[in-house]
Design an enzyme around this catalytic site. Structure first.
Site, mmCIF file in Angstrom:
data_model
loop_
_atom_site.group_PDB
_atom_site.id
_atom_site.type_symbol
_atom_site.label_atom_id
_atom_site.label_comp_id
_atom_site.label_asym_id
_atom_site.label_seq_id
_atom_site.Cartn_x
_atom_site.Cartn_y
_atom_site.Cartn_z
ATOM 1 N N THR A 83 0.857 -1.183 0.000
ATOM 2 C CA THR A 83 0.000 0.000 0.000
ATOM 3 C C THR A 83 0.892 1.231 0.000
ATOM 4 O O THR A 83 1.981 1.204 0.573
ATOM 5 C CB THR A 83 -0.907 0.024 1.247
ATOM 6 N N CYS A 197 -1.405 5.136 -5.537
ATOM 7 C CA CYS A 197 -2.337 4.237 -4.853
ATOM 8 C C CYS A 197 -2.521 3.040 -5.769
ATOM 9 O O CYS A 197 -2.815 3.209 -6.961
ATOM 10 C CB CYS A 197 -3.672 4.920 -4.582
#
Length: 230
Positions: A83, A197
């Site tokens: 992430t 992202c």
């Protein structure tokens, strides 16, 4: 060959993409049925999202540091956090383990610098765009200036991630809005855009963008494979 330890679940779609890319990459590099040994610890994203919303970054750091220790105990010789946003607590995770931690910003910045870019736009969650962990590391360690969308576009970018992409929804209207945001970043001098992202890659690709794209997920995976196979 080092065993890769994956800290995932933020979201599971992101982790699935990492796992796919790592195995495709190892097969491409090694051939045949060769894959890199992997340990995956997948957290409950709802818990992490609640900490994000509350600004409880210290708590989140300890939560993921504990997960990293478990991954190392399970045999991981290299830690990858699947992430962008939770690299806000990367220092806490890194201090909790005795094995290398592959930082996503370093992997991305090295490729941006090699391409000759010195000013880039950044798209990601609100936390990635507004907190300083991403921009400061790009600036201080790699000499790259980062610009982010103005409001209300930061909210738009964030909401598409949390309300659509992390729920496996890909909307054409949202893609058009992202392209508009990228054009505005170009007007402000951005020479390229970082997809900061993992889930954004589900929505937009090079064929959609008016600027070169740097997919932080793929660049992170390539860096992790370099470390695992070195």
């Amino acid at each position: 060959m080092r065993t890769i330890g994956m800290l995932g679940g933020m979201s599971w779609e992101s982790s699935a993409e990492y796992y796919r890319l790592i195995n495709e990459g190892s097969r491409g590099r090694l051939g045949g049925h060769r894959t890199v040994p992997t340990v995956l610890f997948s957290v409950d994203f709802a818990e992490v999202a609640a900490m994000q919303e509350a600004g409880a970054w210290g708590q989140a750091g300890e939560f993921l540091a504990d997960a990293a220790r478990r991954v190392q105990q399970a045999g991981a010789e290299l830690i990858v956090l699947c992430t962008n946003t939770m690299h806000q607590v990367a220092d806490t995770i890194e201090k909790a383990v005795d094995v290398p931690f592959a930082h996503i910003v370093d992997a991305t910045a090295q490729r941006i610098a090699a391409a000759g870019h010195r000013k880039v736009g950044l798209l990601g969650t609100r936390y990635t765009m507004e907190l300083d962990f991403y921009r400061a590391r790009m600036r201080d360690l790699h000499g790259i200036e980062v610009v982010v969308p103005a409001e209300p576009d930061r909210s738009l970018v964030h909401d598409v991630i949390y309300r659509e992409l992390t729920r496996n929804r890909v909307e054409d209207g949202s893609r058009a809005q992202y392209v508009r945001v990228i054009r505005e970043l170009a007007d402000r001098g951005a020479e390229a855009v970082v997809l900061g992202c993992t889930e954004i890659t589900l929505l937009i690709g090079p064929e959609d963008s008016p600027l070169p794209l740097f997919d932080s997920t793929r660049l992170h995976v390539e860096h992790v494979l370099d470390l695992a196979l070195s």
